[in-house]
Scaffold this motif. Structure first.
Motif, mmCIF file in Angstrom:
data_model
loop_
_atom_site.group_PDB
_atom_site.id
_atom_site.type_symbol
_atom_site.label_atom_id
_atom_site.label_comp_id
_atom_site.label_asym_id
_atom_site.label_seq_id
_atom_site.Cartn_x
_atom_site.Cartn_y
_atom_site.Cartn_z
ATOM 1 N N LYS A 51 0.818 -1.213 0.000
ATOM 2 C CA LYS A 51 0.000 0.000 0.000
ATOM 3 C C LYS A 51 0.853 1.264 0.000
ATOM 4 O O LYS A 51 0.495 2.269 -0.609
ATOM 5 N N TYR A 52 1.989 1.230 0.656
ATOM 6 C CA TYR A 52 2.838 2.405 0.751
ATOM 7 C C TYR A 52 4.005 2.384 -0.240
ATOM 8 O O TYR A 52 5.022 3.016 -0.024
ATOM 9 N N GLY A 53 3.830 1.625 -1.331
ATOM 10 C CA GLY A 53 4.786 1.662 -2.432
ATOM 11 C C GLY A 53 5.909 0.657 -2.368
ATOM 12 O O GLY A 53 6.751 0.625 -3.263
ATOM 13 N N GLY A 54 5.942 -0.153 -1.343
ATOM 14 C CA GLY A 54 7.006 -1.140 -1.222
ATOM 15 C C GLY A 54 6.790 -2.330 -2.139
ATOM 16 O O GLY A 54 5.691 -2.563 -2.642
ATOM 17 N N ASN A 55 7.840 -3.059 -2.370
ATOM 18 C CA ASN A 55 7.797 -4.305 -3.130
ATOM 19 C C ASN A 55 8.540 -5.361 -2.338
ATOM 20 O O ASN A 55 9.402 -5.045 -1.520
ATOM 21 N N LEU A 56 8.207 -6.587 -2.582
ATOM 22 C CA LEU A 56 8.855 -7.687 -1.866
ATOM 23 C C LEU A 56 9.971 -8.242 -2.756
ATOM 24 O O LEU A 56 9.723 -8.620 -3.900
ATOM 25 N N PRO A 57 11.207 -8.267 -2.260
ATOM 26 C CA PRO A 57 12.353 -8.608 -3.102
ATOM 27 C C PRO A 57 12.308 -10.023 -3.685
ATOM 28 O O PRO A 57 12.935 -10.271 -4.702
ATOM 29 N N TRP A 58 11.573 -10.931 -3.089
ATOM 30 C CA TRP A 58 11.514 -12.304 -3.597
ATOM 31 C C TRP A 58 10.416 -12.491 -4.640
ATOM 32 O O TRP A 58 10.319 -13.551 -5.246
ATOM 33 N N GLU A 59 9.595 -11.462 -4.880
ATOM 34 C CA GLU A 59 8.527 -11.548 -5.877
ATOM 35 C C GLU A 59 9.025 -10.995 -7.214
ATOM 36 O O GLU A 59 9.675 -9.953 -7.260
ATOM 37 N N GLU A 60 8.721 -11.694 -8.305
ATOM 38 C CA GLU A 60 9.122 -11.246 -9.639
ATOM 39 C C GLU A 60 8.363 -9.997 -10.070
ATOM 40 O O GLU A 60 8.928 -9.117 -10.703
ATOM 41 N N ASN A 61 7.070 -9.933 -9.751
ATOM 42 C CA ASN A 61 6.229 -8.836 -10.198
ATOM 43 C C ASN A 61 6.134 -7.744 -9.138
ATOM 44 O O ASN A 61 5.712 -8.004 -8.011
ATOM 45 N N ALA A 65 2.174 -9.858 -4.502
ATOM 46 C CA ALA A 65 2.752 -10.801 -3.549
ATOM 47 C C ALA A 65 1.825 -11.997 -3.393
ATOM 48 O O ALA A 65 0.601 -11.851 -3.453
ATOM 49 N N LEU A 66 2.381 -13.169 -3.217
ATOM 50 C CA LEU A 66 1.614 -14.360 -2.860
ATOM 51 C C LEU A 66 1.806 -14.593 -1.373
ATOM 52 O O LEU A 66 2.940 -14.625 -0.883
ATOM 53 N N VAL A 67 0.687 -14.743 -0.659
ATOM 54 C CA VAL A 67 0.728 -14.928 0.793
ATOM 55 C C VAL A 67 -0.310 -15.977 1.149
ATOM 56 O O VAL A 67 -1.403 -16.002 0.577
ATOM 57 N N SER A 68 0.003 -16.836 2.112
ATOM 58 C CA SER A 68 -0.942 -17.876 2.510
ATOM 59 C C SER A 68 -1.466 -17.634 3.915
ATOM 60 O O SER A 68 -0.781 -17.065 4.759
ATOM 61 N N CYS A 69 -2.677 -18.084 4.140
ATOM 62 C CA CYS A 69 -3.243 -18.024 5.484
ATOM 63 C C CYS A 69 -2.573 -19.095 6.335
ATOM 64 O O CYS A 69 -1.946 -20.013 5.802
ATOM 65 N N PRO A 70 -2.697 -19.039 7.643
ATOM 66 C CA PRO A 70 -1.986 -19.985 8.499
ATOM 67 C C PRO A 70 -2.714 -21.308 8.776
ATOM 68 O O PRO A 70 -2.241 -22.085 9.586
ATOM 69 N N ASP A 71 -3.835 -21.563 8.126
ATOM 70 C CA ASP A 71 -4.561 -22.819 8.368
ATOM 71 C C ASP A 71 -3.691 -23.987 7.904
ATOM 72 O O ASP A 71 -3.393 -24.112 6.722
ATOM 73 N N PRO A 72 -3.255 -24.859 8.801
ATOM 74 C CA PRO A 72 -2.327 -25.919 8.421
ATOM 75 C C PRO A 72 -2.969 -27.053 7.616
ATOM 76 O O PRO A 72 -2.261 -27.833 6.984
ATOM 77 N N HIS A 73 -4.294 -27.136 7.611
ATOM 78 C CA HIS A 73 -4.971 -28.238 6.918
ATOM 79 C C HIS A 73 -5.546 -27.831 5.571
ATOM 80 O O HIS A 73 -5.605 -28.650 4.657
ATOM 81 N N ASN A 74 -6.013 -26.606 5.454
ATOM 82 C CA ASN A 74 -6.628 -26.103 4.223
ATOM 83 C C ASN A 74 -6.111 -24.698 3.961
ATOM 84 O O ASN A 74 -6.819 -23.716 4.128
ATOM 85 N N THR A 75 -4.870 -24.625 3.554
ATOM 86 C CA THR A 75 -4.191 -23.350 3.391
ATOM 87 C C THR A 75 -4.729 -22.596 2.181
ATOM 88 O O THR A 75 -4.749 -23.114 1.076
ATOM 89 N N VAL A 76 -5.152 -21.361 2.418
ATOM 90 C CA VAL A 76 -5.675 -20.507 1.353
ATOM 91 C C VAL A 76 -4.539 -19.604 0.875
ATOM 92 O O VAL A 76 -3.883 -18.948 1.680
ATOM 93 N N ILE A 77 -4.312 -19.598 -0.439
ATOM 94 C CA ILE A 77 -3.252 -18.794 -1.039
ATOM 95 C C ILE A 77 -3.892 -17.556 -1.668
ATOM 96 O O ILE A 77 -4.790 -17.666 -2.503
ATOM 97 N N PHE A 78 -3.406 -16.393 -1.253
ATOM 98 C CA PHE A 78 -3.898 -15.110 -1.757
ATOM 99 C C PHE A 78 -2.851 -14.465 -2.645
ATOM 100 O O PHE A 78 -1.662 -14.506 -2.326
ATOM 101 N N GLU A 79 -3.302 -13.877 -3.726
ATOM 102 C CA GLU A 79 -2.444 -13.001 -4.528
ATOM 103 C C GLU A 79 -2.831 -11.576 -4.171
ATOM 104 O O GLU A 79 -3.994 -11.195 -4.317
#
Length: 85
Positions: A51-61, A65-79
């Protein structure tokens, strides 16, 4: 500026325990969002950086960013993607 969170995958059984589904999108801005708070809590630091203009160095785009929720059984992946106003 706002951030869009889109569910791109649900691992495990393929069913989110909160009821989210692949393809759902959430606009994250000052008003808040109606997503699972467990997921939102995990996404929040990444949302703030984007939101404040930053980028994540491990992301190509930049502005995404790709981030996952912490549910260990049914992990939801968010872009997360930054949308300029």
């Amino acid at each position: 500026m706002k951030i869009i969170a889109k569910i791109v995958e649900i691992r495990g059984t393929g069913k989110c325990s909160y009821g989210h589904r692949v393809g759902e999108e959430f606009v994250i801005d000052e008003v808040g969002t109606n997503m699972c708070l467990w997921a939102f809590h995990t996404l929040f630091p990444f949302v703030t950086a984007l939101k404040y203009g930053g980028n994540l160095p491990w992301e190509e785009n930049k502005g995404k960013a790709l981030v996952s929720c912490p549910d260990p059984h049914n992990t939801v992946i968010f872009e997360l993607r930054r949308v300029e106003d």
